[in-house]
Design a protein around this motif. Structure first.
Motif, mmCIF file in Angstrom:
data_model
loop_
_atom_site.group_PDB
_atom_site.id
_atom_site.type_symbol
_atom_site.label_atom_id
_atom_site.label_comp_id
_atom_site.label_asym_id
_atom_site.label_seq_id
_atom_site.Cartn_x
_atom_site.Cartn_y
_atom_site.Cartn_z
ATOM 1 N N ASP A 526 0.845 -1.198 0.000
ATOM 2 C CA ASP A 526 0.000 0.000 0.000
ATOM 3 C C ASP A 526 0.880 1.247 0.000
ATOM 4 O O ASP A 526 1.429 1.653 1.034
ATOM 5 N N VAL A 527 0.999 1.893 -1.152
ATOM 6 C CA VAL A 527 1.887 3.059 -1.296
ATOM 7 C C VAL A 527 1.369 4.262 -0.528
ATOM 8 O O VAL A 527 2.108 5.253 -0.338
ATOM 9 N N ARG A 528 0.120 4.233 -0.063
ATOM 10 C CA ARG A 528 -0.432 5.366 0.685
ATOM 11 C C ARG A 528 0.033 5.360 2.138
ATOM 12 O O ARG A 528 -0.087 6.362 2.839
ATOM 13 N N ARG A 529 0.539 4.232 2.600
ATOM 14 C CA ARG A 529 0.959 4.119 4.000
ATOM 15 C C ARG A 529 2.386 4.646 4.172
ATOM 16 O O ARG A 529 3.190 4.634 3.236
ATOM 17 N N PRO A 530 2.748 5.045 5.383
ATOM 18 C CA PRO A 530 4.121 5.475 5.654
ATOM 19 C C PRO A 530 5.117 4.333 5.395
ATOM 20 O O PRO A 530 4.814 3.152 5.632
ATOM 21 N N VAL A 531 6.301 4.712 4.947
ATOM 22 C CA VAL A 531 7.323 3.712 4.645
ATOM 23 C C VAL A 531 7.650 2.884 5.881
ATOM 24 O O VAL A 531 7.839 1.664 5.798
ATOM 25 N N GLU A 532 7.699 3.507 7.040
ATOM 26 C CA GLU A 532 8.030 2.780 8.262
ATOM 27 C C GLU A 532 6.999 1.699 8.562
ATOM 28 O O GLU A 532 7.344 0.595 9.009
ATOM 29 N N GLU A 533 5.736 2.007 8.327
ATOM 30 C CA GLU A 533 4.678 1.026 8.569
ATOM 31 C C GLU A 533 4.784 -0.137 7.600
ATOM 32 O O GLU A 533 4.589 -1.307 7.976
ATOM 33 N N ARG A 534 5.108 0.165 6.354
ATOM 34 C CA ARG A 534 5.252 -0.894 5.346
ATOM 35 C C ARG A 534 6.453 -1.779 5.663
ATOM 36 O O ARG A 534 6.394 -3.003 5.518
ATOM 37 N N LEU A 535 7.545 -1.159 6.101
ATOM 38 C CA LEU A 535 8.721 -1.951 6.466
ATOM 39 C C LEU A 535 8.444 -2.832 7.677
ATOM 40 O O LEU A 535 8.922 -3.973 7.745
ATOM 41 N N PRO A 583 4.881 -17.142 -4.310
ATOM 42 C CA PRO A 583 5.576 -15.892 -4.639
ATOM 43 C C PRO A 583 4.619 -14.822 -5.156
ATOM 44 O O PRO A 583 3.668 -15.110 -5.878
ATOM 45 N N ARG A 584 4.886 -13.580 -4.750
ATOM 46 C CA ARG A 584 4.119 -12.424 -5.179
ATOM 47 C C ARG A 584 5.093 -11.287 -5.508
ATOM 48 O O ARG A 584 6.196 -11.232 -4.959
ATOM 49 N N PRO A 585 4.695 -10.360 -6.366
ATOM 50 C CA PRO A 585 5.575 -9.217 -6.666
ATOM 51 C C PRO A 585 5.805 -8.357 -5.434
ATOM 52 O O PRO A 585 4.902 -8.157 -4.617
ATOM 53 N N GLY A 586 7.021 -7.845 -5.305
ATOM 54 C CA GLY A 586 7.322 -6.894 -4.242
ATOM 55 C C GLY A 586 6.905 -5.495 -4.640
ATOM 56 O O GLY A 586 6.403 -5.266 -5.744
ATOM 57 N N PRO A 587 7.115 -4.516 -3.753
ATOM 58 C CA PRO A 587 6.685 -3.139 -4.029
ATOM 59 C C PRO A 587 7.460 -2.528 -5.201
ATOM 60 O O PRO A 587 8.690 -2.420 -5.154
ATOM 61 N N ALA A 588 6.745 -2.103 -6.234
ATOM 62 C CA ALA A 588 7.393 -1.535 -7.416
ATOM 63 C C ALA A 588 7.952 -0.146 -7.144
ATOM 64 O O ALA A 588 8.863 0.310 -7.851
ATOM 65 N N ASP A 589 7.434 0.537 -6.129
ATOM 66 C CA ASP A 589 7.878 1.904 -5.855
ATOM 67 C C ASP A 589 9.140 1.944 -4.999
ATOM 68 O O ASP A 589 9.667 3.028 -4.732
ATOM 69 N N GLN A 590 9.602 0.792 -4.549
ATOM 70 C CA GLN A 590 10.785 0.729 -3.694
ATOM 71 C C GLN A 590 11.799 -0.230 -4.317
ATOM 72 O O GLN A 590 11.830 -1.418 -4.017
ATOM 73 N N PRO A 591 12.648 0.259 -5.224
ATOM 74 C CA PRO A 591 13.555 -0.638 -5.964
ATOM 75 C C PRO A 591 14.547 -1.389 -5.092
ATOM 76 O O PRO A 591 15.062 -2.429 -5.505
ATOM 77 N N ASP A 592 14.831 -0.895 -3.889
ATOM 78 C CA ASP A 592 15.785 -1.573 -3.016
ATOM 79 C C ASP A 592 15.126 -2.620 -2.123
ATOM 80 O O ASP A 592 15.810 -3.315 -1.376
#
Length: 628
Positions: A526-535, A583-592
């Motif tokens: 969910d790209v709308r959530r804060p990066v810290e929450e996603r991590l 397997p599922r795709p990872g977040p496309a907005d975070q290349p690392d």
């Protein structure tokens, strides 16, 4: 020039793996090419039932020099297939531990030699035949036969267990006349209603796994050729398809194959074929065990999928010699006479006894001697160096020889080659050379198998002309747990918490321990959530126990067991509602961040309310009373 005259024909894969499932109609094929990106996500049908994995067999033609010429289909020849399946678990001996290790032979101080007794000992004489599910053989010829599986002529449904008919599967052919073997529905039961009490040996119980020979006769014009035979093993489901065990079934059989024919050992290992597959599995197992994630997963210091680290590991120059040596030194030596508890892999071994603990080097698993030998050569810089991993070849671009190699290896790469206590698809007899006609091809036993008596020891099991001098229908799966569900529900990790929260473990690649849930995957993506929450959703602390609600409490950190009368009995019915890690795709907005993540999908178990206290000792996978 290649001689294109057909001298012989053979069935491939040499060992096919089918898996049980409770879907009435759905099935899928196991992998058929090395490195194949299957993109298979539909392991359930529309109603949520688990699909069966079908084993598909093909015929290949060879010339007199042993070169592979081509695949033969129904367009080239008349192919008559014959398969015989059987389940002989209930009539066989109990599984206590592998009979070929020192502890079973009595070679460990203060440990007596093992003698395993028969299962269902209350039945004697002619009554024991009622324990063997033996429907006999089925044959079929032609293309697209029994497409929907409804033709009773090709169904293995006439074998009985204590007077009750048990369905073990059916045969079909595809549009080209290739053989399809589908196994049972994952149904296990007791003939008198007794609940299961142990992880491996439950009297009165049966399941619908099986195994047996696959043969074929090929008519080419006026010629009739008997194909070199194969074997099919019908195993439990794979709950983490695409995640490979650190020692796969292929690794095990390759090691045995090199014992039979030393010429099979490569003079020089290839980094991408022989070294990298082992190392990357440490990272991949992080999706099914949180301990592996912490030590080898994404962002871990020893992430063997990290491109920068791989470039160094694939470099044979002296400047990377220290790194290569450091990796090698972390591995446990096969057949070490001393305990190496802190070495790799962090996996229980064939000789592990949890309660009371036995201090035996075989309490920890080692990679195969061949794997270790190739690692030693690699550490010295003596290996085939290609900077970039070879690209996967599509099936229609492969030579016939490449197709044969892929068929024999790919499906076995998705099985476990250890530890054998007892195992996931098969167990320790698969590493005994007398079981094979030739490398990778099981031997059909000549003549009728004798009665081995009331108990079996290492001496009997390993004797010339003993139980491992070839195979009969049902003789691979009979050494396994009865039923398979009780063992699967007992395959935990870190049985003793003082050793860590997550490691060591058994077979997380087939029976997951800790998983990324669908709910946390949604947060991660969910790209709308804060990066810290996603991590945080990706963190080890957020992983949930795969067996939560059955063995573990849900949503509790650190993980704790629940008090419940009989989790094994619950799993007999609940197995098809468990999540399958895909397997599922990872977040496309975070290349690392990880490009691919493995997510628990399709779980349909509502955890009941339980007392939060630790579970009783009776549930540990290893029964405290072992030696007899």
């Amino acid at each position: 020039m290649t001689d294109d005259i057909i001298a012989r024909v053979a069935i491939h894969p040499a060992i096919g793996i089918a898996r049980v499932g409770n879907s009435p109609d759905g099935f899928f094929f196991g992998p058929e090419a090395i490195g194949e990106n299957r993109n298979e996500t539909a392991y359930r049908d529309l109603s949520g039932c688990v699909k069966r994995q079908a084993a598909r067999f093909r015929i290949y033609a060879f010339n007199a020099a042993g070169q592979v010429l081509k695949e033969l289909t129904a367009a080239d020849a008349d192919i008559s297939w014959r398969v015989e399946l059987a389940n002989r678990k209930a009539d066989w001996f109990e599984f206590d531990q592998a009979l070929d290790i020192p502890a079973s032979r009595g070679d460990i101080p203060n440990v007596r030699a093992f003698a395993s007794l028969r299962r269902n000992r209350s039945l004697q004489g002619l009554d024991r035949a009622k324990l063997r599910i033996e429907p006999g053989s089925r044959s079929l010829t032609g293309a697209d036969v029994n497409r929907h599986g409804a033709d009773a002529r090709y169904s293995f449904d006439t074998g009985q267990f204590m007077g009750k008919n048990i369905y073990l599967g059916e045969l079909r052919t595809d549009e080209a006349g290739r053989l399809l073997v589908l196994g049972g529905r994952g149904e296990s039961a007791s003939y008198d209603g007794s609940p299961p009490s142990g992880f491996a040996n439950n009297d009165t119980w049966h399941d619908d796994t099986s195994d047996g020979p696959v043969t074929a006769v090929v008519k080419l014009g006026n010629r009739e050729l008997v194909a070199t035979g194969a074997w099919v093993v019908v195993a439990p489901p794979d709950f983490a398809p695409g995640v490979q065990a650190l020692v796969s079934g292929w690794d095990l059989l390759r090691d045995v194959g090199c014992q039979i024919d030393p010429a099979l050992r490569p003079a020089q290992p290839s980094f991408w074929s022989d070294i990298y597959p082992l190392l990357r599995r440490f990272a991949d197992n992080g999706w099914v065990n949180a301990g592996f994630a912490r030590e080898f997963g994404w962002n871990a210091p020893q992430n063997f999928r990290d491109d920068a680290l791989l470039r160094r590991l694939a470099d044979p120059s002296p400047r990377q010699a220290g790194l290569r040596r450091s990796v090698l030194d972390n591995f446990r030596r096969p057949a070490s006479p001393v305990i190496q508890a802190d070495a790799w892999p962090p996996i229980y071994g064939d000789g592990v006894v949890i309660d009371p603990p036995v201090y035996d080097p075989d309490a920890w698993m080692a990679i195969t001697p061949l794997q270790y030998s190739l690692l030693e050569q690699w550490a010295l810089g003596d290996f085939e160096h290609i900077a970039v991993a070879p690209a996967f070849k599509p099936w229609n671009q492969m030579t016939a020889a490449e197709q044969v190699a892929g068929l024999d290896r790919a499906v076995l790469d998705e099985t476990t080659g250890g530890p054998f206590h007892p195992g996931a698809e098969f167990t320790w007899p698969m590493r005994i050379a007398s079981l094979y006609d030739e490398p990778f091809r099981l031997k059909a036993r000549k003549g009728e198998e004798p009665d081995w008596g009331a108990e079996i020891t290492s001496t009997t099991a390993l004797a010339p002309a003993g139980p491992l001098d070839g195979c009969t229908p049902g003789s691979i799966t009979r050494w396994m747990a009865c039923p398979w569900q009780t063992d699967t529900a007992s395959c935990l990790s870190a049985y003793r918490p003082f050793g860590g929260e997550y490691l060591p473990t058994f077979w997380p690649a087939r029976v997951p321990n800790d998983v990324l849930t669908e709910a946390d995957y949604e947060v991660l993506m969910d790209v709308r959530r804060p990066v810290e929450e996603r991590l945080q959703a990706l963190s080890v602390e957020r992983r949930q126990k795969w067996l939560r609600g059955i063995v573990y409490q849900a949503g509790v950190y650190p993980p704790q067991m629940i008090k419940q009368p009989n989790p094994r009995a619950v799993f007999v019915d609940a197995w098809s509602h468990m999540g399958i890690v895909t397997p599922r795709p990872g977040p496309a907005d975070q290349p690392d961040w990880p490009h691919t993540v493995h997510v628990e999908t399709g779980r349909a178990i509502t955890p009941p309310r339980h007392d939060a206290t630790l579970h009783t000792e009776s549930f540990w996978k290893h029964d405290p009373t072992r030696n007899r």
